[in-house]
Design an enzyme around this catalytic site. Structure first.
Site, PDB file in Angstrom:
ATOM      1  N   SER A  74      96.435 -13.339  29.406  1.00  0.00           N
ATOM      2  CA  SER A  74      97.187 -14.537  29.781  1.00  0.00           C
ATOM      3  C   SER A  74      97.017 -14.930  31.253  1.00  0.00           C
ATOM      4  O   SER A  74      95.901 -15.183  31.710  1.00  0.00           O
ATOM      5  CB  SER A  74      98.647 -14.295  29.429  1.00  0.00           C
ATOM      6  OG  SER A  74      99.412 -15.431  29.646  1.00  0.00           O
ATOM      7  N   ASP A 291      95.582 -18.306  28.816  1.00  0.00           N
ATOM      8  CA  ASP A 291      95.273 -18.335  27.380  1.00  0.00           C
ATOM      9  C   ASP A 291      95.920 -19.541  26.701  1.00  0.00           C
ATOM     10  O   ASP A 291      95.994 -19.609  25.467  1.00  0.00           O
ATOM     11  CB  ASP A 291      95.684 -17.023  26.691  1.00  0.00           C
ATOM     12  CG  ASP A 291      97.190 -16.745  26.768  1.00  0.00           C
ATOM     13  OD1 ASP A 291      97.844 -17.313  27.668  1.00  0.00           O
ATOM     14  OD2 ASP A 291      97.689 -15.971  25.942  1.00  0.00           O
ATOM     15  N   GLU A 385     111.053 -21.361  27.226  1.00  0.00           N
ATOM     16  CA  GLU A 385     111.430 -20.612  28.414  1.00  0.00           C
ATOM     17  C   GLU A 385     111.122 -21.514  29.612  1.00  0.00           C
ATOM     18  O   GLU A 385     110.218 -22.362  29.536  1.00  0.00           O
ATOM     19  CB  GLU A 385     110.599 -19.329  28.534  1.00  0.00           C
ATOM     20  CG  GLU A 385     110.942 -18.308  27.473  1.00  0.00           C
ATOM     21  CD  GLU A 385     110.280 -16.959  27.752  1.00  0.00           C
ATOM     22  OE1 GLU A 385     110.991 -15.947  27.743  1.00  0.00           O
ATOM     23  OE2 GLU A 385     109.056 -16.914  27.977  1.00  0.00           O
ATOM     24  N   ASN A 387     109.482 -20.919  32.071  1.00  0.00           N
ATOM     25  CA  ASN A 387     108.100 -20.755  32.515  1.00  0.00           C
ATOM     26  C   ASN A 387     107.077 -21.540  31.687  1.00  0.00           C
ATOM     27  O   ASN A 387     105.884 -21.470  31.952  1.00  0.00           O
ATOM     28  CB  ASN A 387     107.731 -19.266  32.566  1.00  0.00           C
ATOM     29  CG  ASN A 387     107.783 -18.604  31.201  1.00  0.00           C
ATOM     30  OD1 ASN A 387     107.710 -19.260  30.164  1.00  0.00           O
ATOM     31  ND2 ASN A 387     107.905 -17.280  31.186  1.00  0.00           N
ATOM     32  N   ARG A 510     118.014  -8.424  35.539  1.00  0.00           N
ATOM     33  CA  ARG A 510     117.511  -7.709  34.353  1.00  0.00           C
ATOM     34  C   ARG A 510     116.218  -6.994  34.719  1.00  0.00           C
ATOM     35  O   ARG A 510     115.471  -7.440  35.607  1.00  0.00           O
ATOM     36  CB  ARG A 510     117.274  -8.656  33.168  1.00  0.00           C
ATOM     37  CG  ARG A 510     116.247  -9.723  33.414  1.00  0.00           C
ATOM     38  CD  ARG A 510     115.890 -10.498  32.153  1.00  0.00           C
ATOM     39  NE  ARG A 510     114.791  -9.870  31.427  1.00  0.00           N
ATOM     40  CZ  ARG A 510     113.505 -10.001  31.736  1.00  0.00           C
ATOM     41  NH1 ARG A 510     113.129 -10.721  32.797  1.00  0.00           N
ATOM     42  NH2 ARG A 510     112.581  -9.419  31.018  1.00  0.00           N
TER      43      ARG A 510
END
Ligand code: 16G
Ligand code: MG
Length: 551
Positions: A74, A291, A385, A387, A510
């Site tokens: 990716s 990708d 998301e 992103n 997180r």
């Protein structure tokens, strides 16, 4: 079942023989994570071999349905590579099997045939079933070697396979879904690259009826596989009425150019256009990742300020358009439309979805598969998301309603036809930058919007994203939607206290699934407040992790 799970001796011999061509990197423990296996390409031989073995088992377990193997890393640097498995409907590998992948990848080569056999027994695979695998890779130099390894594993286990050579990740997901639905009532499309382009171009033309795209779109392809594939798509689109697309950063010859100073990840994390960008004021620009499963838009405004239109913006744009069409088609009461985000979504986008679009919205844990599964609970599940990973799913019920509603007026008829075409334009198997890009272009054309009007729908809250290096990130455990730390004990209470100190303050921490750090997100009414909130929370995390916070 045990006898059917026995692996024939000649296959075990073939596995052992093939495996011994490779060397396992010493002391390295592999784990199938949110993005499959991903690391420096020279460490991957034995991992790919294990994935090849598992892909065959997965196919046998599912009675010979086609399973996909995608070799890509990716948005990672050119020297990395990775591998992911694709399930029959074009979805990510089922969670339980990630554990099996991890197990096989860590098996010593001398005993891998035995571990394979044990696994076949444990999962109760009928070894008499056929096994079928399709695979593809991105443009990384290491890809051809890794394809050789995959080939060796599939050949040793007598799996039928098709090598689709270079493809974007979503194209391979599309192929897998097409292969498994061929000849059924759920037929998804022609299982070929050309079939993919034609499906997109045909549906694009249908939704574009009566409207025109304004100006051109410049697409930064991260110097990855999306470049040549976008060029192929343009050829087919031109025949279908066209779109003025300028392809940039599509150098797949120089191996080091991949994701270097360009691409969706660069643009999103650095919050700026690739340095090579020559776009003028208000020019529409988009970036894919390496990708082509992530997409972000951006432009430079009249004050020469860079403006990002990320995954949250694509989600709100898509949800508003689908909601509008459903209303025009007279079916909005029957369709339950929902928007799925993660805690990284800007709070202003969630407010806009709830208060302006009046649609339900929810957070899931980070990682595409979590959003995808949540989206399937709605008739129309819009998930992105921040992103730029995302897509829209349509339930069987939604498809029935769209197909079977009798239009009472030409306007209603057109809305129903547009909705139906959208279900074809959108890659429902997985987030797909090329398909998402056509979706955005269609919507902007319908609304007659430049990127400025799109940005004007709401104002993002200033936000920050920081990383904190800790001794052991596994002690940081979160609730199901990542927003609350359940461990270390007491830390969340302290974070809550800080949040209350800032206007519109929201922050969460997180553990990253892809890097050895804890991520801290913070947003607040002003940039200064967001920065101060982030400082406070990174400080707390740093102390709890007994390491210094690093920005
Ligand atoms: C992976 C995920 C992506 C997620 C990211 C989070 C897929 C295909 N990719 O790249 O969805 O946003 O991990 O990374 O699921 P992090 O855990 O390091 O924050
Ligand atoms: Mg990607």
């Amino acid at each position: 079942m045990a006898s059917q799970a026995a692996v024939k001796e000649h296959i075990k011999t073939a596995i052992s023989k093939a495996a011994l061509q490779y060397t396992k990197p010493e002391g390295k423990v592999f784990e199938y994570g949110t993005a499959g296996f991903r690391m420096k390409a020279d460490l991957l031989n034995t991992v790919i071999f294990a994935v090849g073995l598992l892909a065959g088992l997965r196919s046998k377990k599912l009675s010979g349905q086609w399973i996909g193997v995608m070799i890509t890393a990716s948005h990672n640097p050119a020297e990395d590579n990775g591998v992911k498995l694709v399930d029959p409907m074009g979805e990510m590998l089922e969670g339980a099997w990630e554990v099996y992948a991890t197990k096989l990848a860590n098996a010593p080569l001398e005993s891998i045939a035995e571990v394979y056999e044990q696994l076949a027994k444990e999962i109760e695979v009928d070894m008499g079933n056929p096994a079928r695998v399709v695979f593809a890779r991105d443009t990384r130099a290491s890809g051809s070697r890794l394809v050789g390894v995959l080939n060796a594993a599939l050949t040793a286990t007598e799996v039928e396979f098709i090598d689709f050579k270079y493809m974007t990740t979503p194209q391979l997901h599309y192929i897998v879904r097409c292969k498994n639905t061929l000849g059924t009532q759920y037929e998804y499309g022609e299982p070929s690259e050309q079939g993919y382009y034609e499906k997109l171009a045909t549906s694009f033309k249908k939704v574009m009826r009566g409207v025109k795209v304004q100006g051109s779109l410049t697409v930064d392809c991260a110097n990855g596989v999306g470049g040549p594939k976008l060029r192929e798509l343009i050829k087919v689109l031109d025949a279908a009425g066209g779109l003025d697309i300028k392809v940039v950063n599509d150098d797949v010859i120089n191996p080091d150019a991949l994701n270097f100073n360009c691409g969706a990840d660069y643009v999103k994390t650095k919050q700026r256009a690739p340095p090579s960008s020559k776009a003028g004021v208000l020019d529409r620009c988009a970036s894919l990742d390496g990708d082509a499963d992530r997409l972000v838009y951006y432009f430079v405004d009249e004050t020469n300020t860079f403006r990002l239109l990320d995954g949250d913006r694509i989600a709100t744009l898509a949800a508003s358009f689908i909601g509008y069409l459903a209303q025009k088609a007279g079916i909005s009461q029957k369709l339950n439309i929902g928007v799925i985000q993660t805690a990284y979504a800007n709070g202003a986008s969630s407010d806009y979805i709830k208060n302006v679009l009046k649609l339900p919205t929810e957070y899931t844990r980070t990682g595409v598969k979590h959003l995808h599964h949540a989206a399937l609970r709605y008739d129309v599940g819009v998930y992105f998301e921040a992103n730029g990973h995302g897509t829209v799913t349509f339930s069987e019920n939604a498809m029935k309603i769209i197909r079977n509603t009798e239009p009472q007026s030409p306007a209603q008829k057109q809305a129903l036809e547009s909705l139906l075409a959208l279900t074809e334009l959108i890659n429902q198997a997985v987030g797909d930058a090329l398909s998402d890009m056509l979706l955005v272009e269609v919507i902007l054309a319908h609304k007659g919007w430049s990127p400025k009007e799109w940005l004007g729908t709401y104002t993002d809250l200033p936000s920050t994203l920081d990383r904190v290096v800790v001794k052991d990130r596994s002690i940081f455990k979160t609730s199901d939607d990542d927003t609350i730390l359940t461990s270390p004990a007491g830390l969340q209470g302290e974070i809550d206290t800080f949040m209350l100190m800032f206007n519109k303050g929201r922050s969460f921490a997180r553990a990253s699934g892809t890097e050895d750090v804890v991520r801290v997100y913070a947003e607040a009414a002003t940039r200064g407040e967001a920065i101060n909130l982030s400082k406070a929370v990174t400080g707390l995390v740093g102390i709890a992790g007994k390491a210094d916070a690093q920005h």
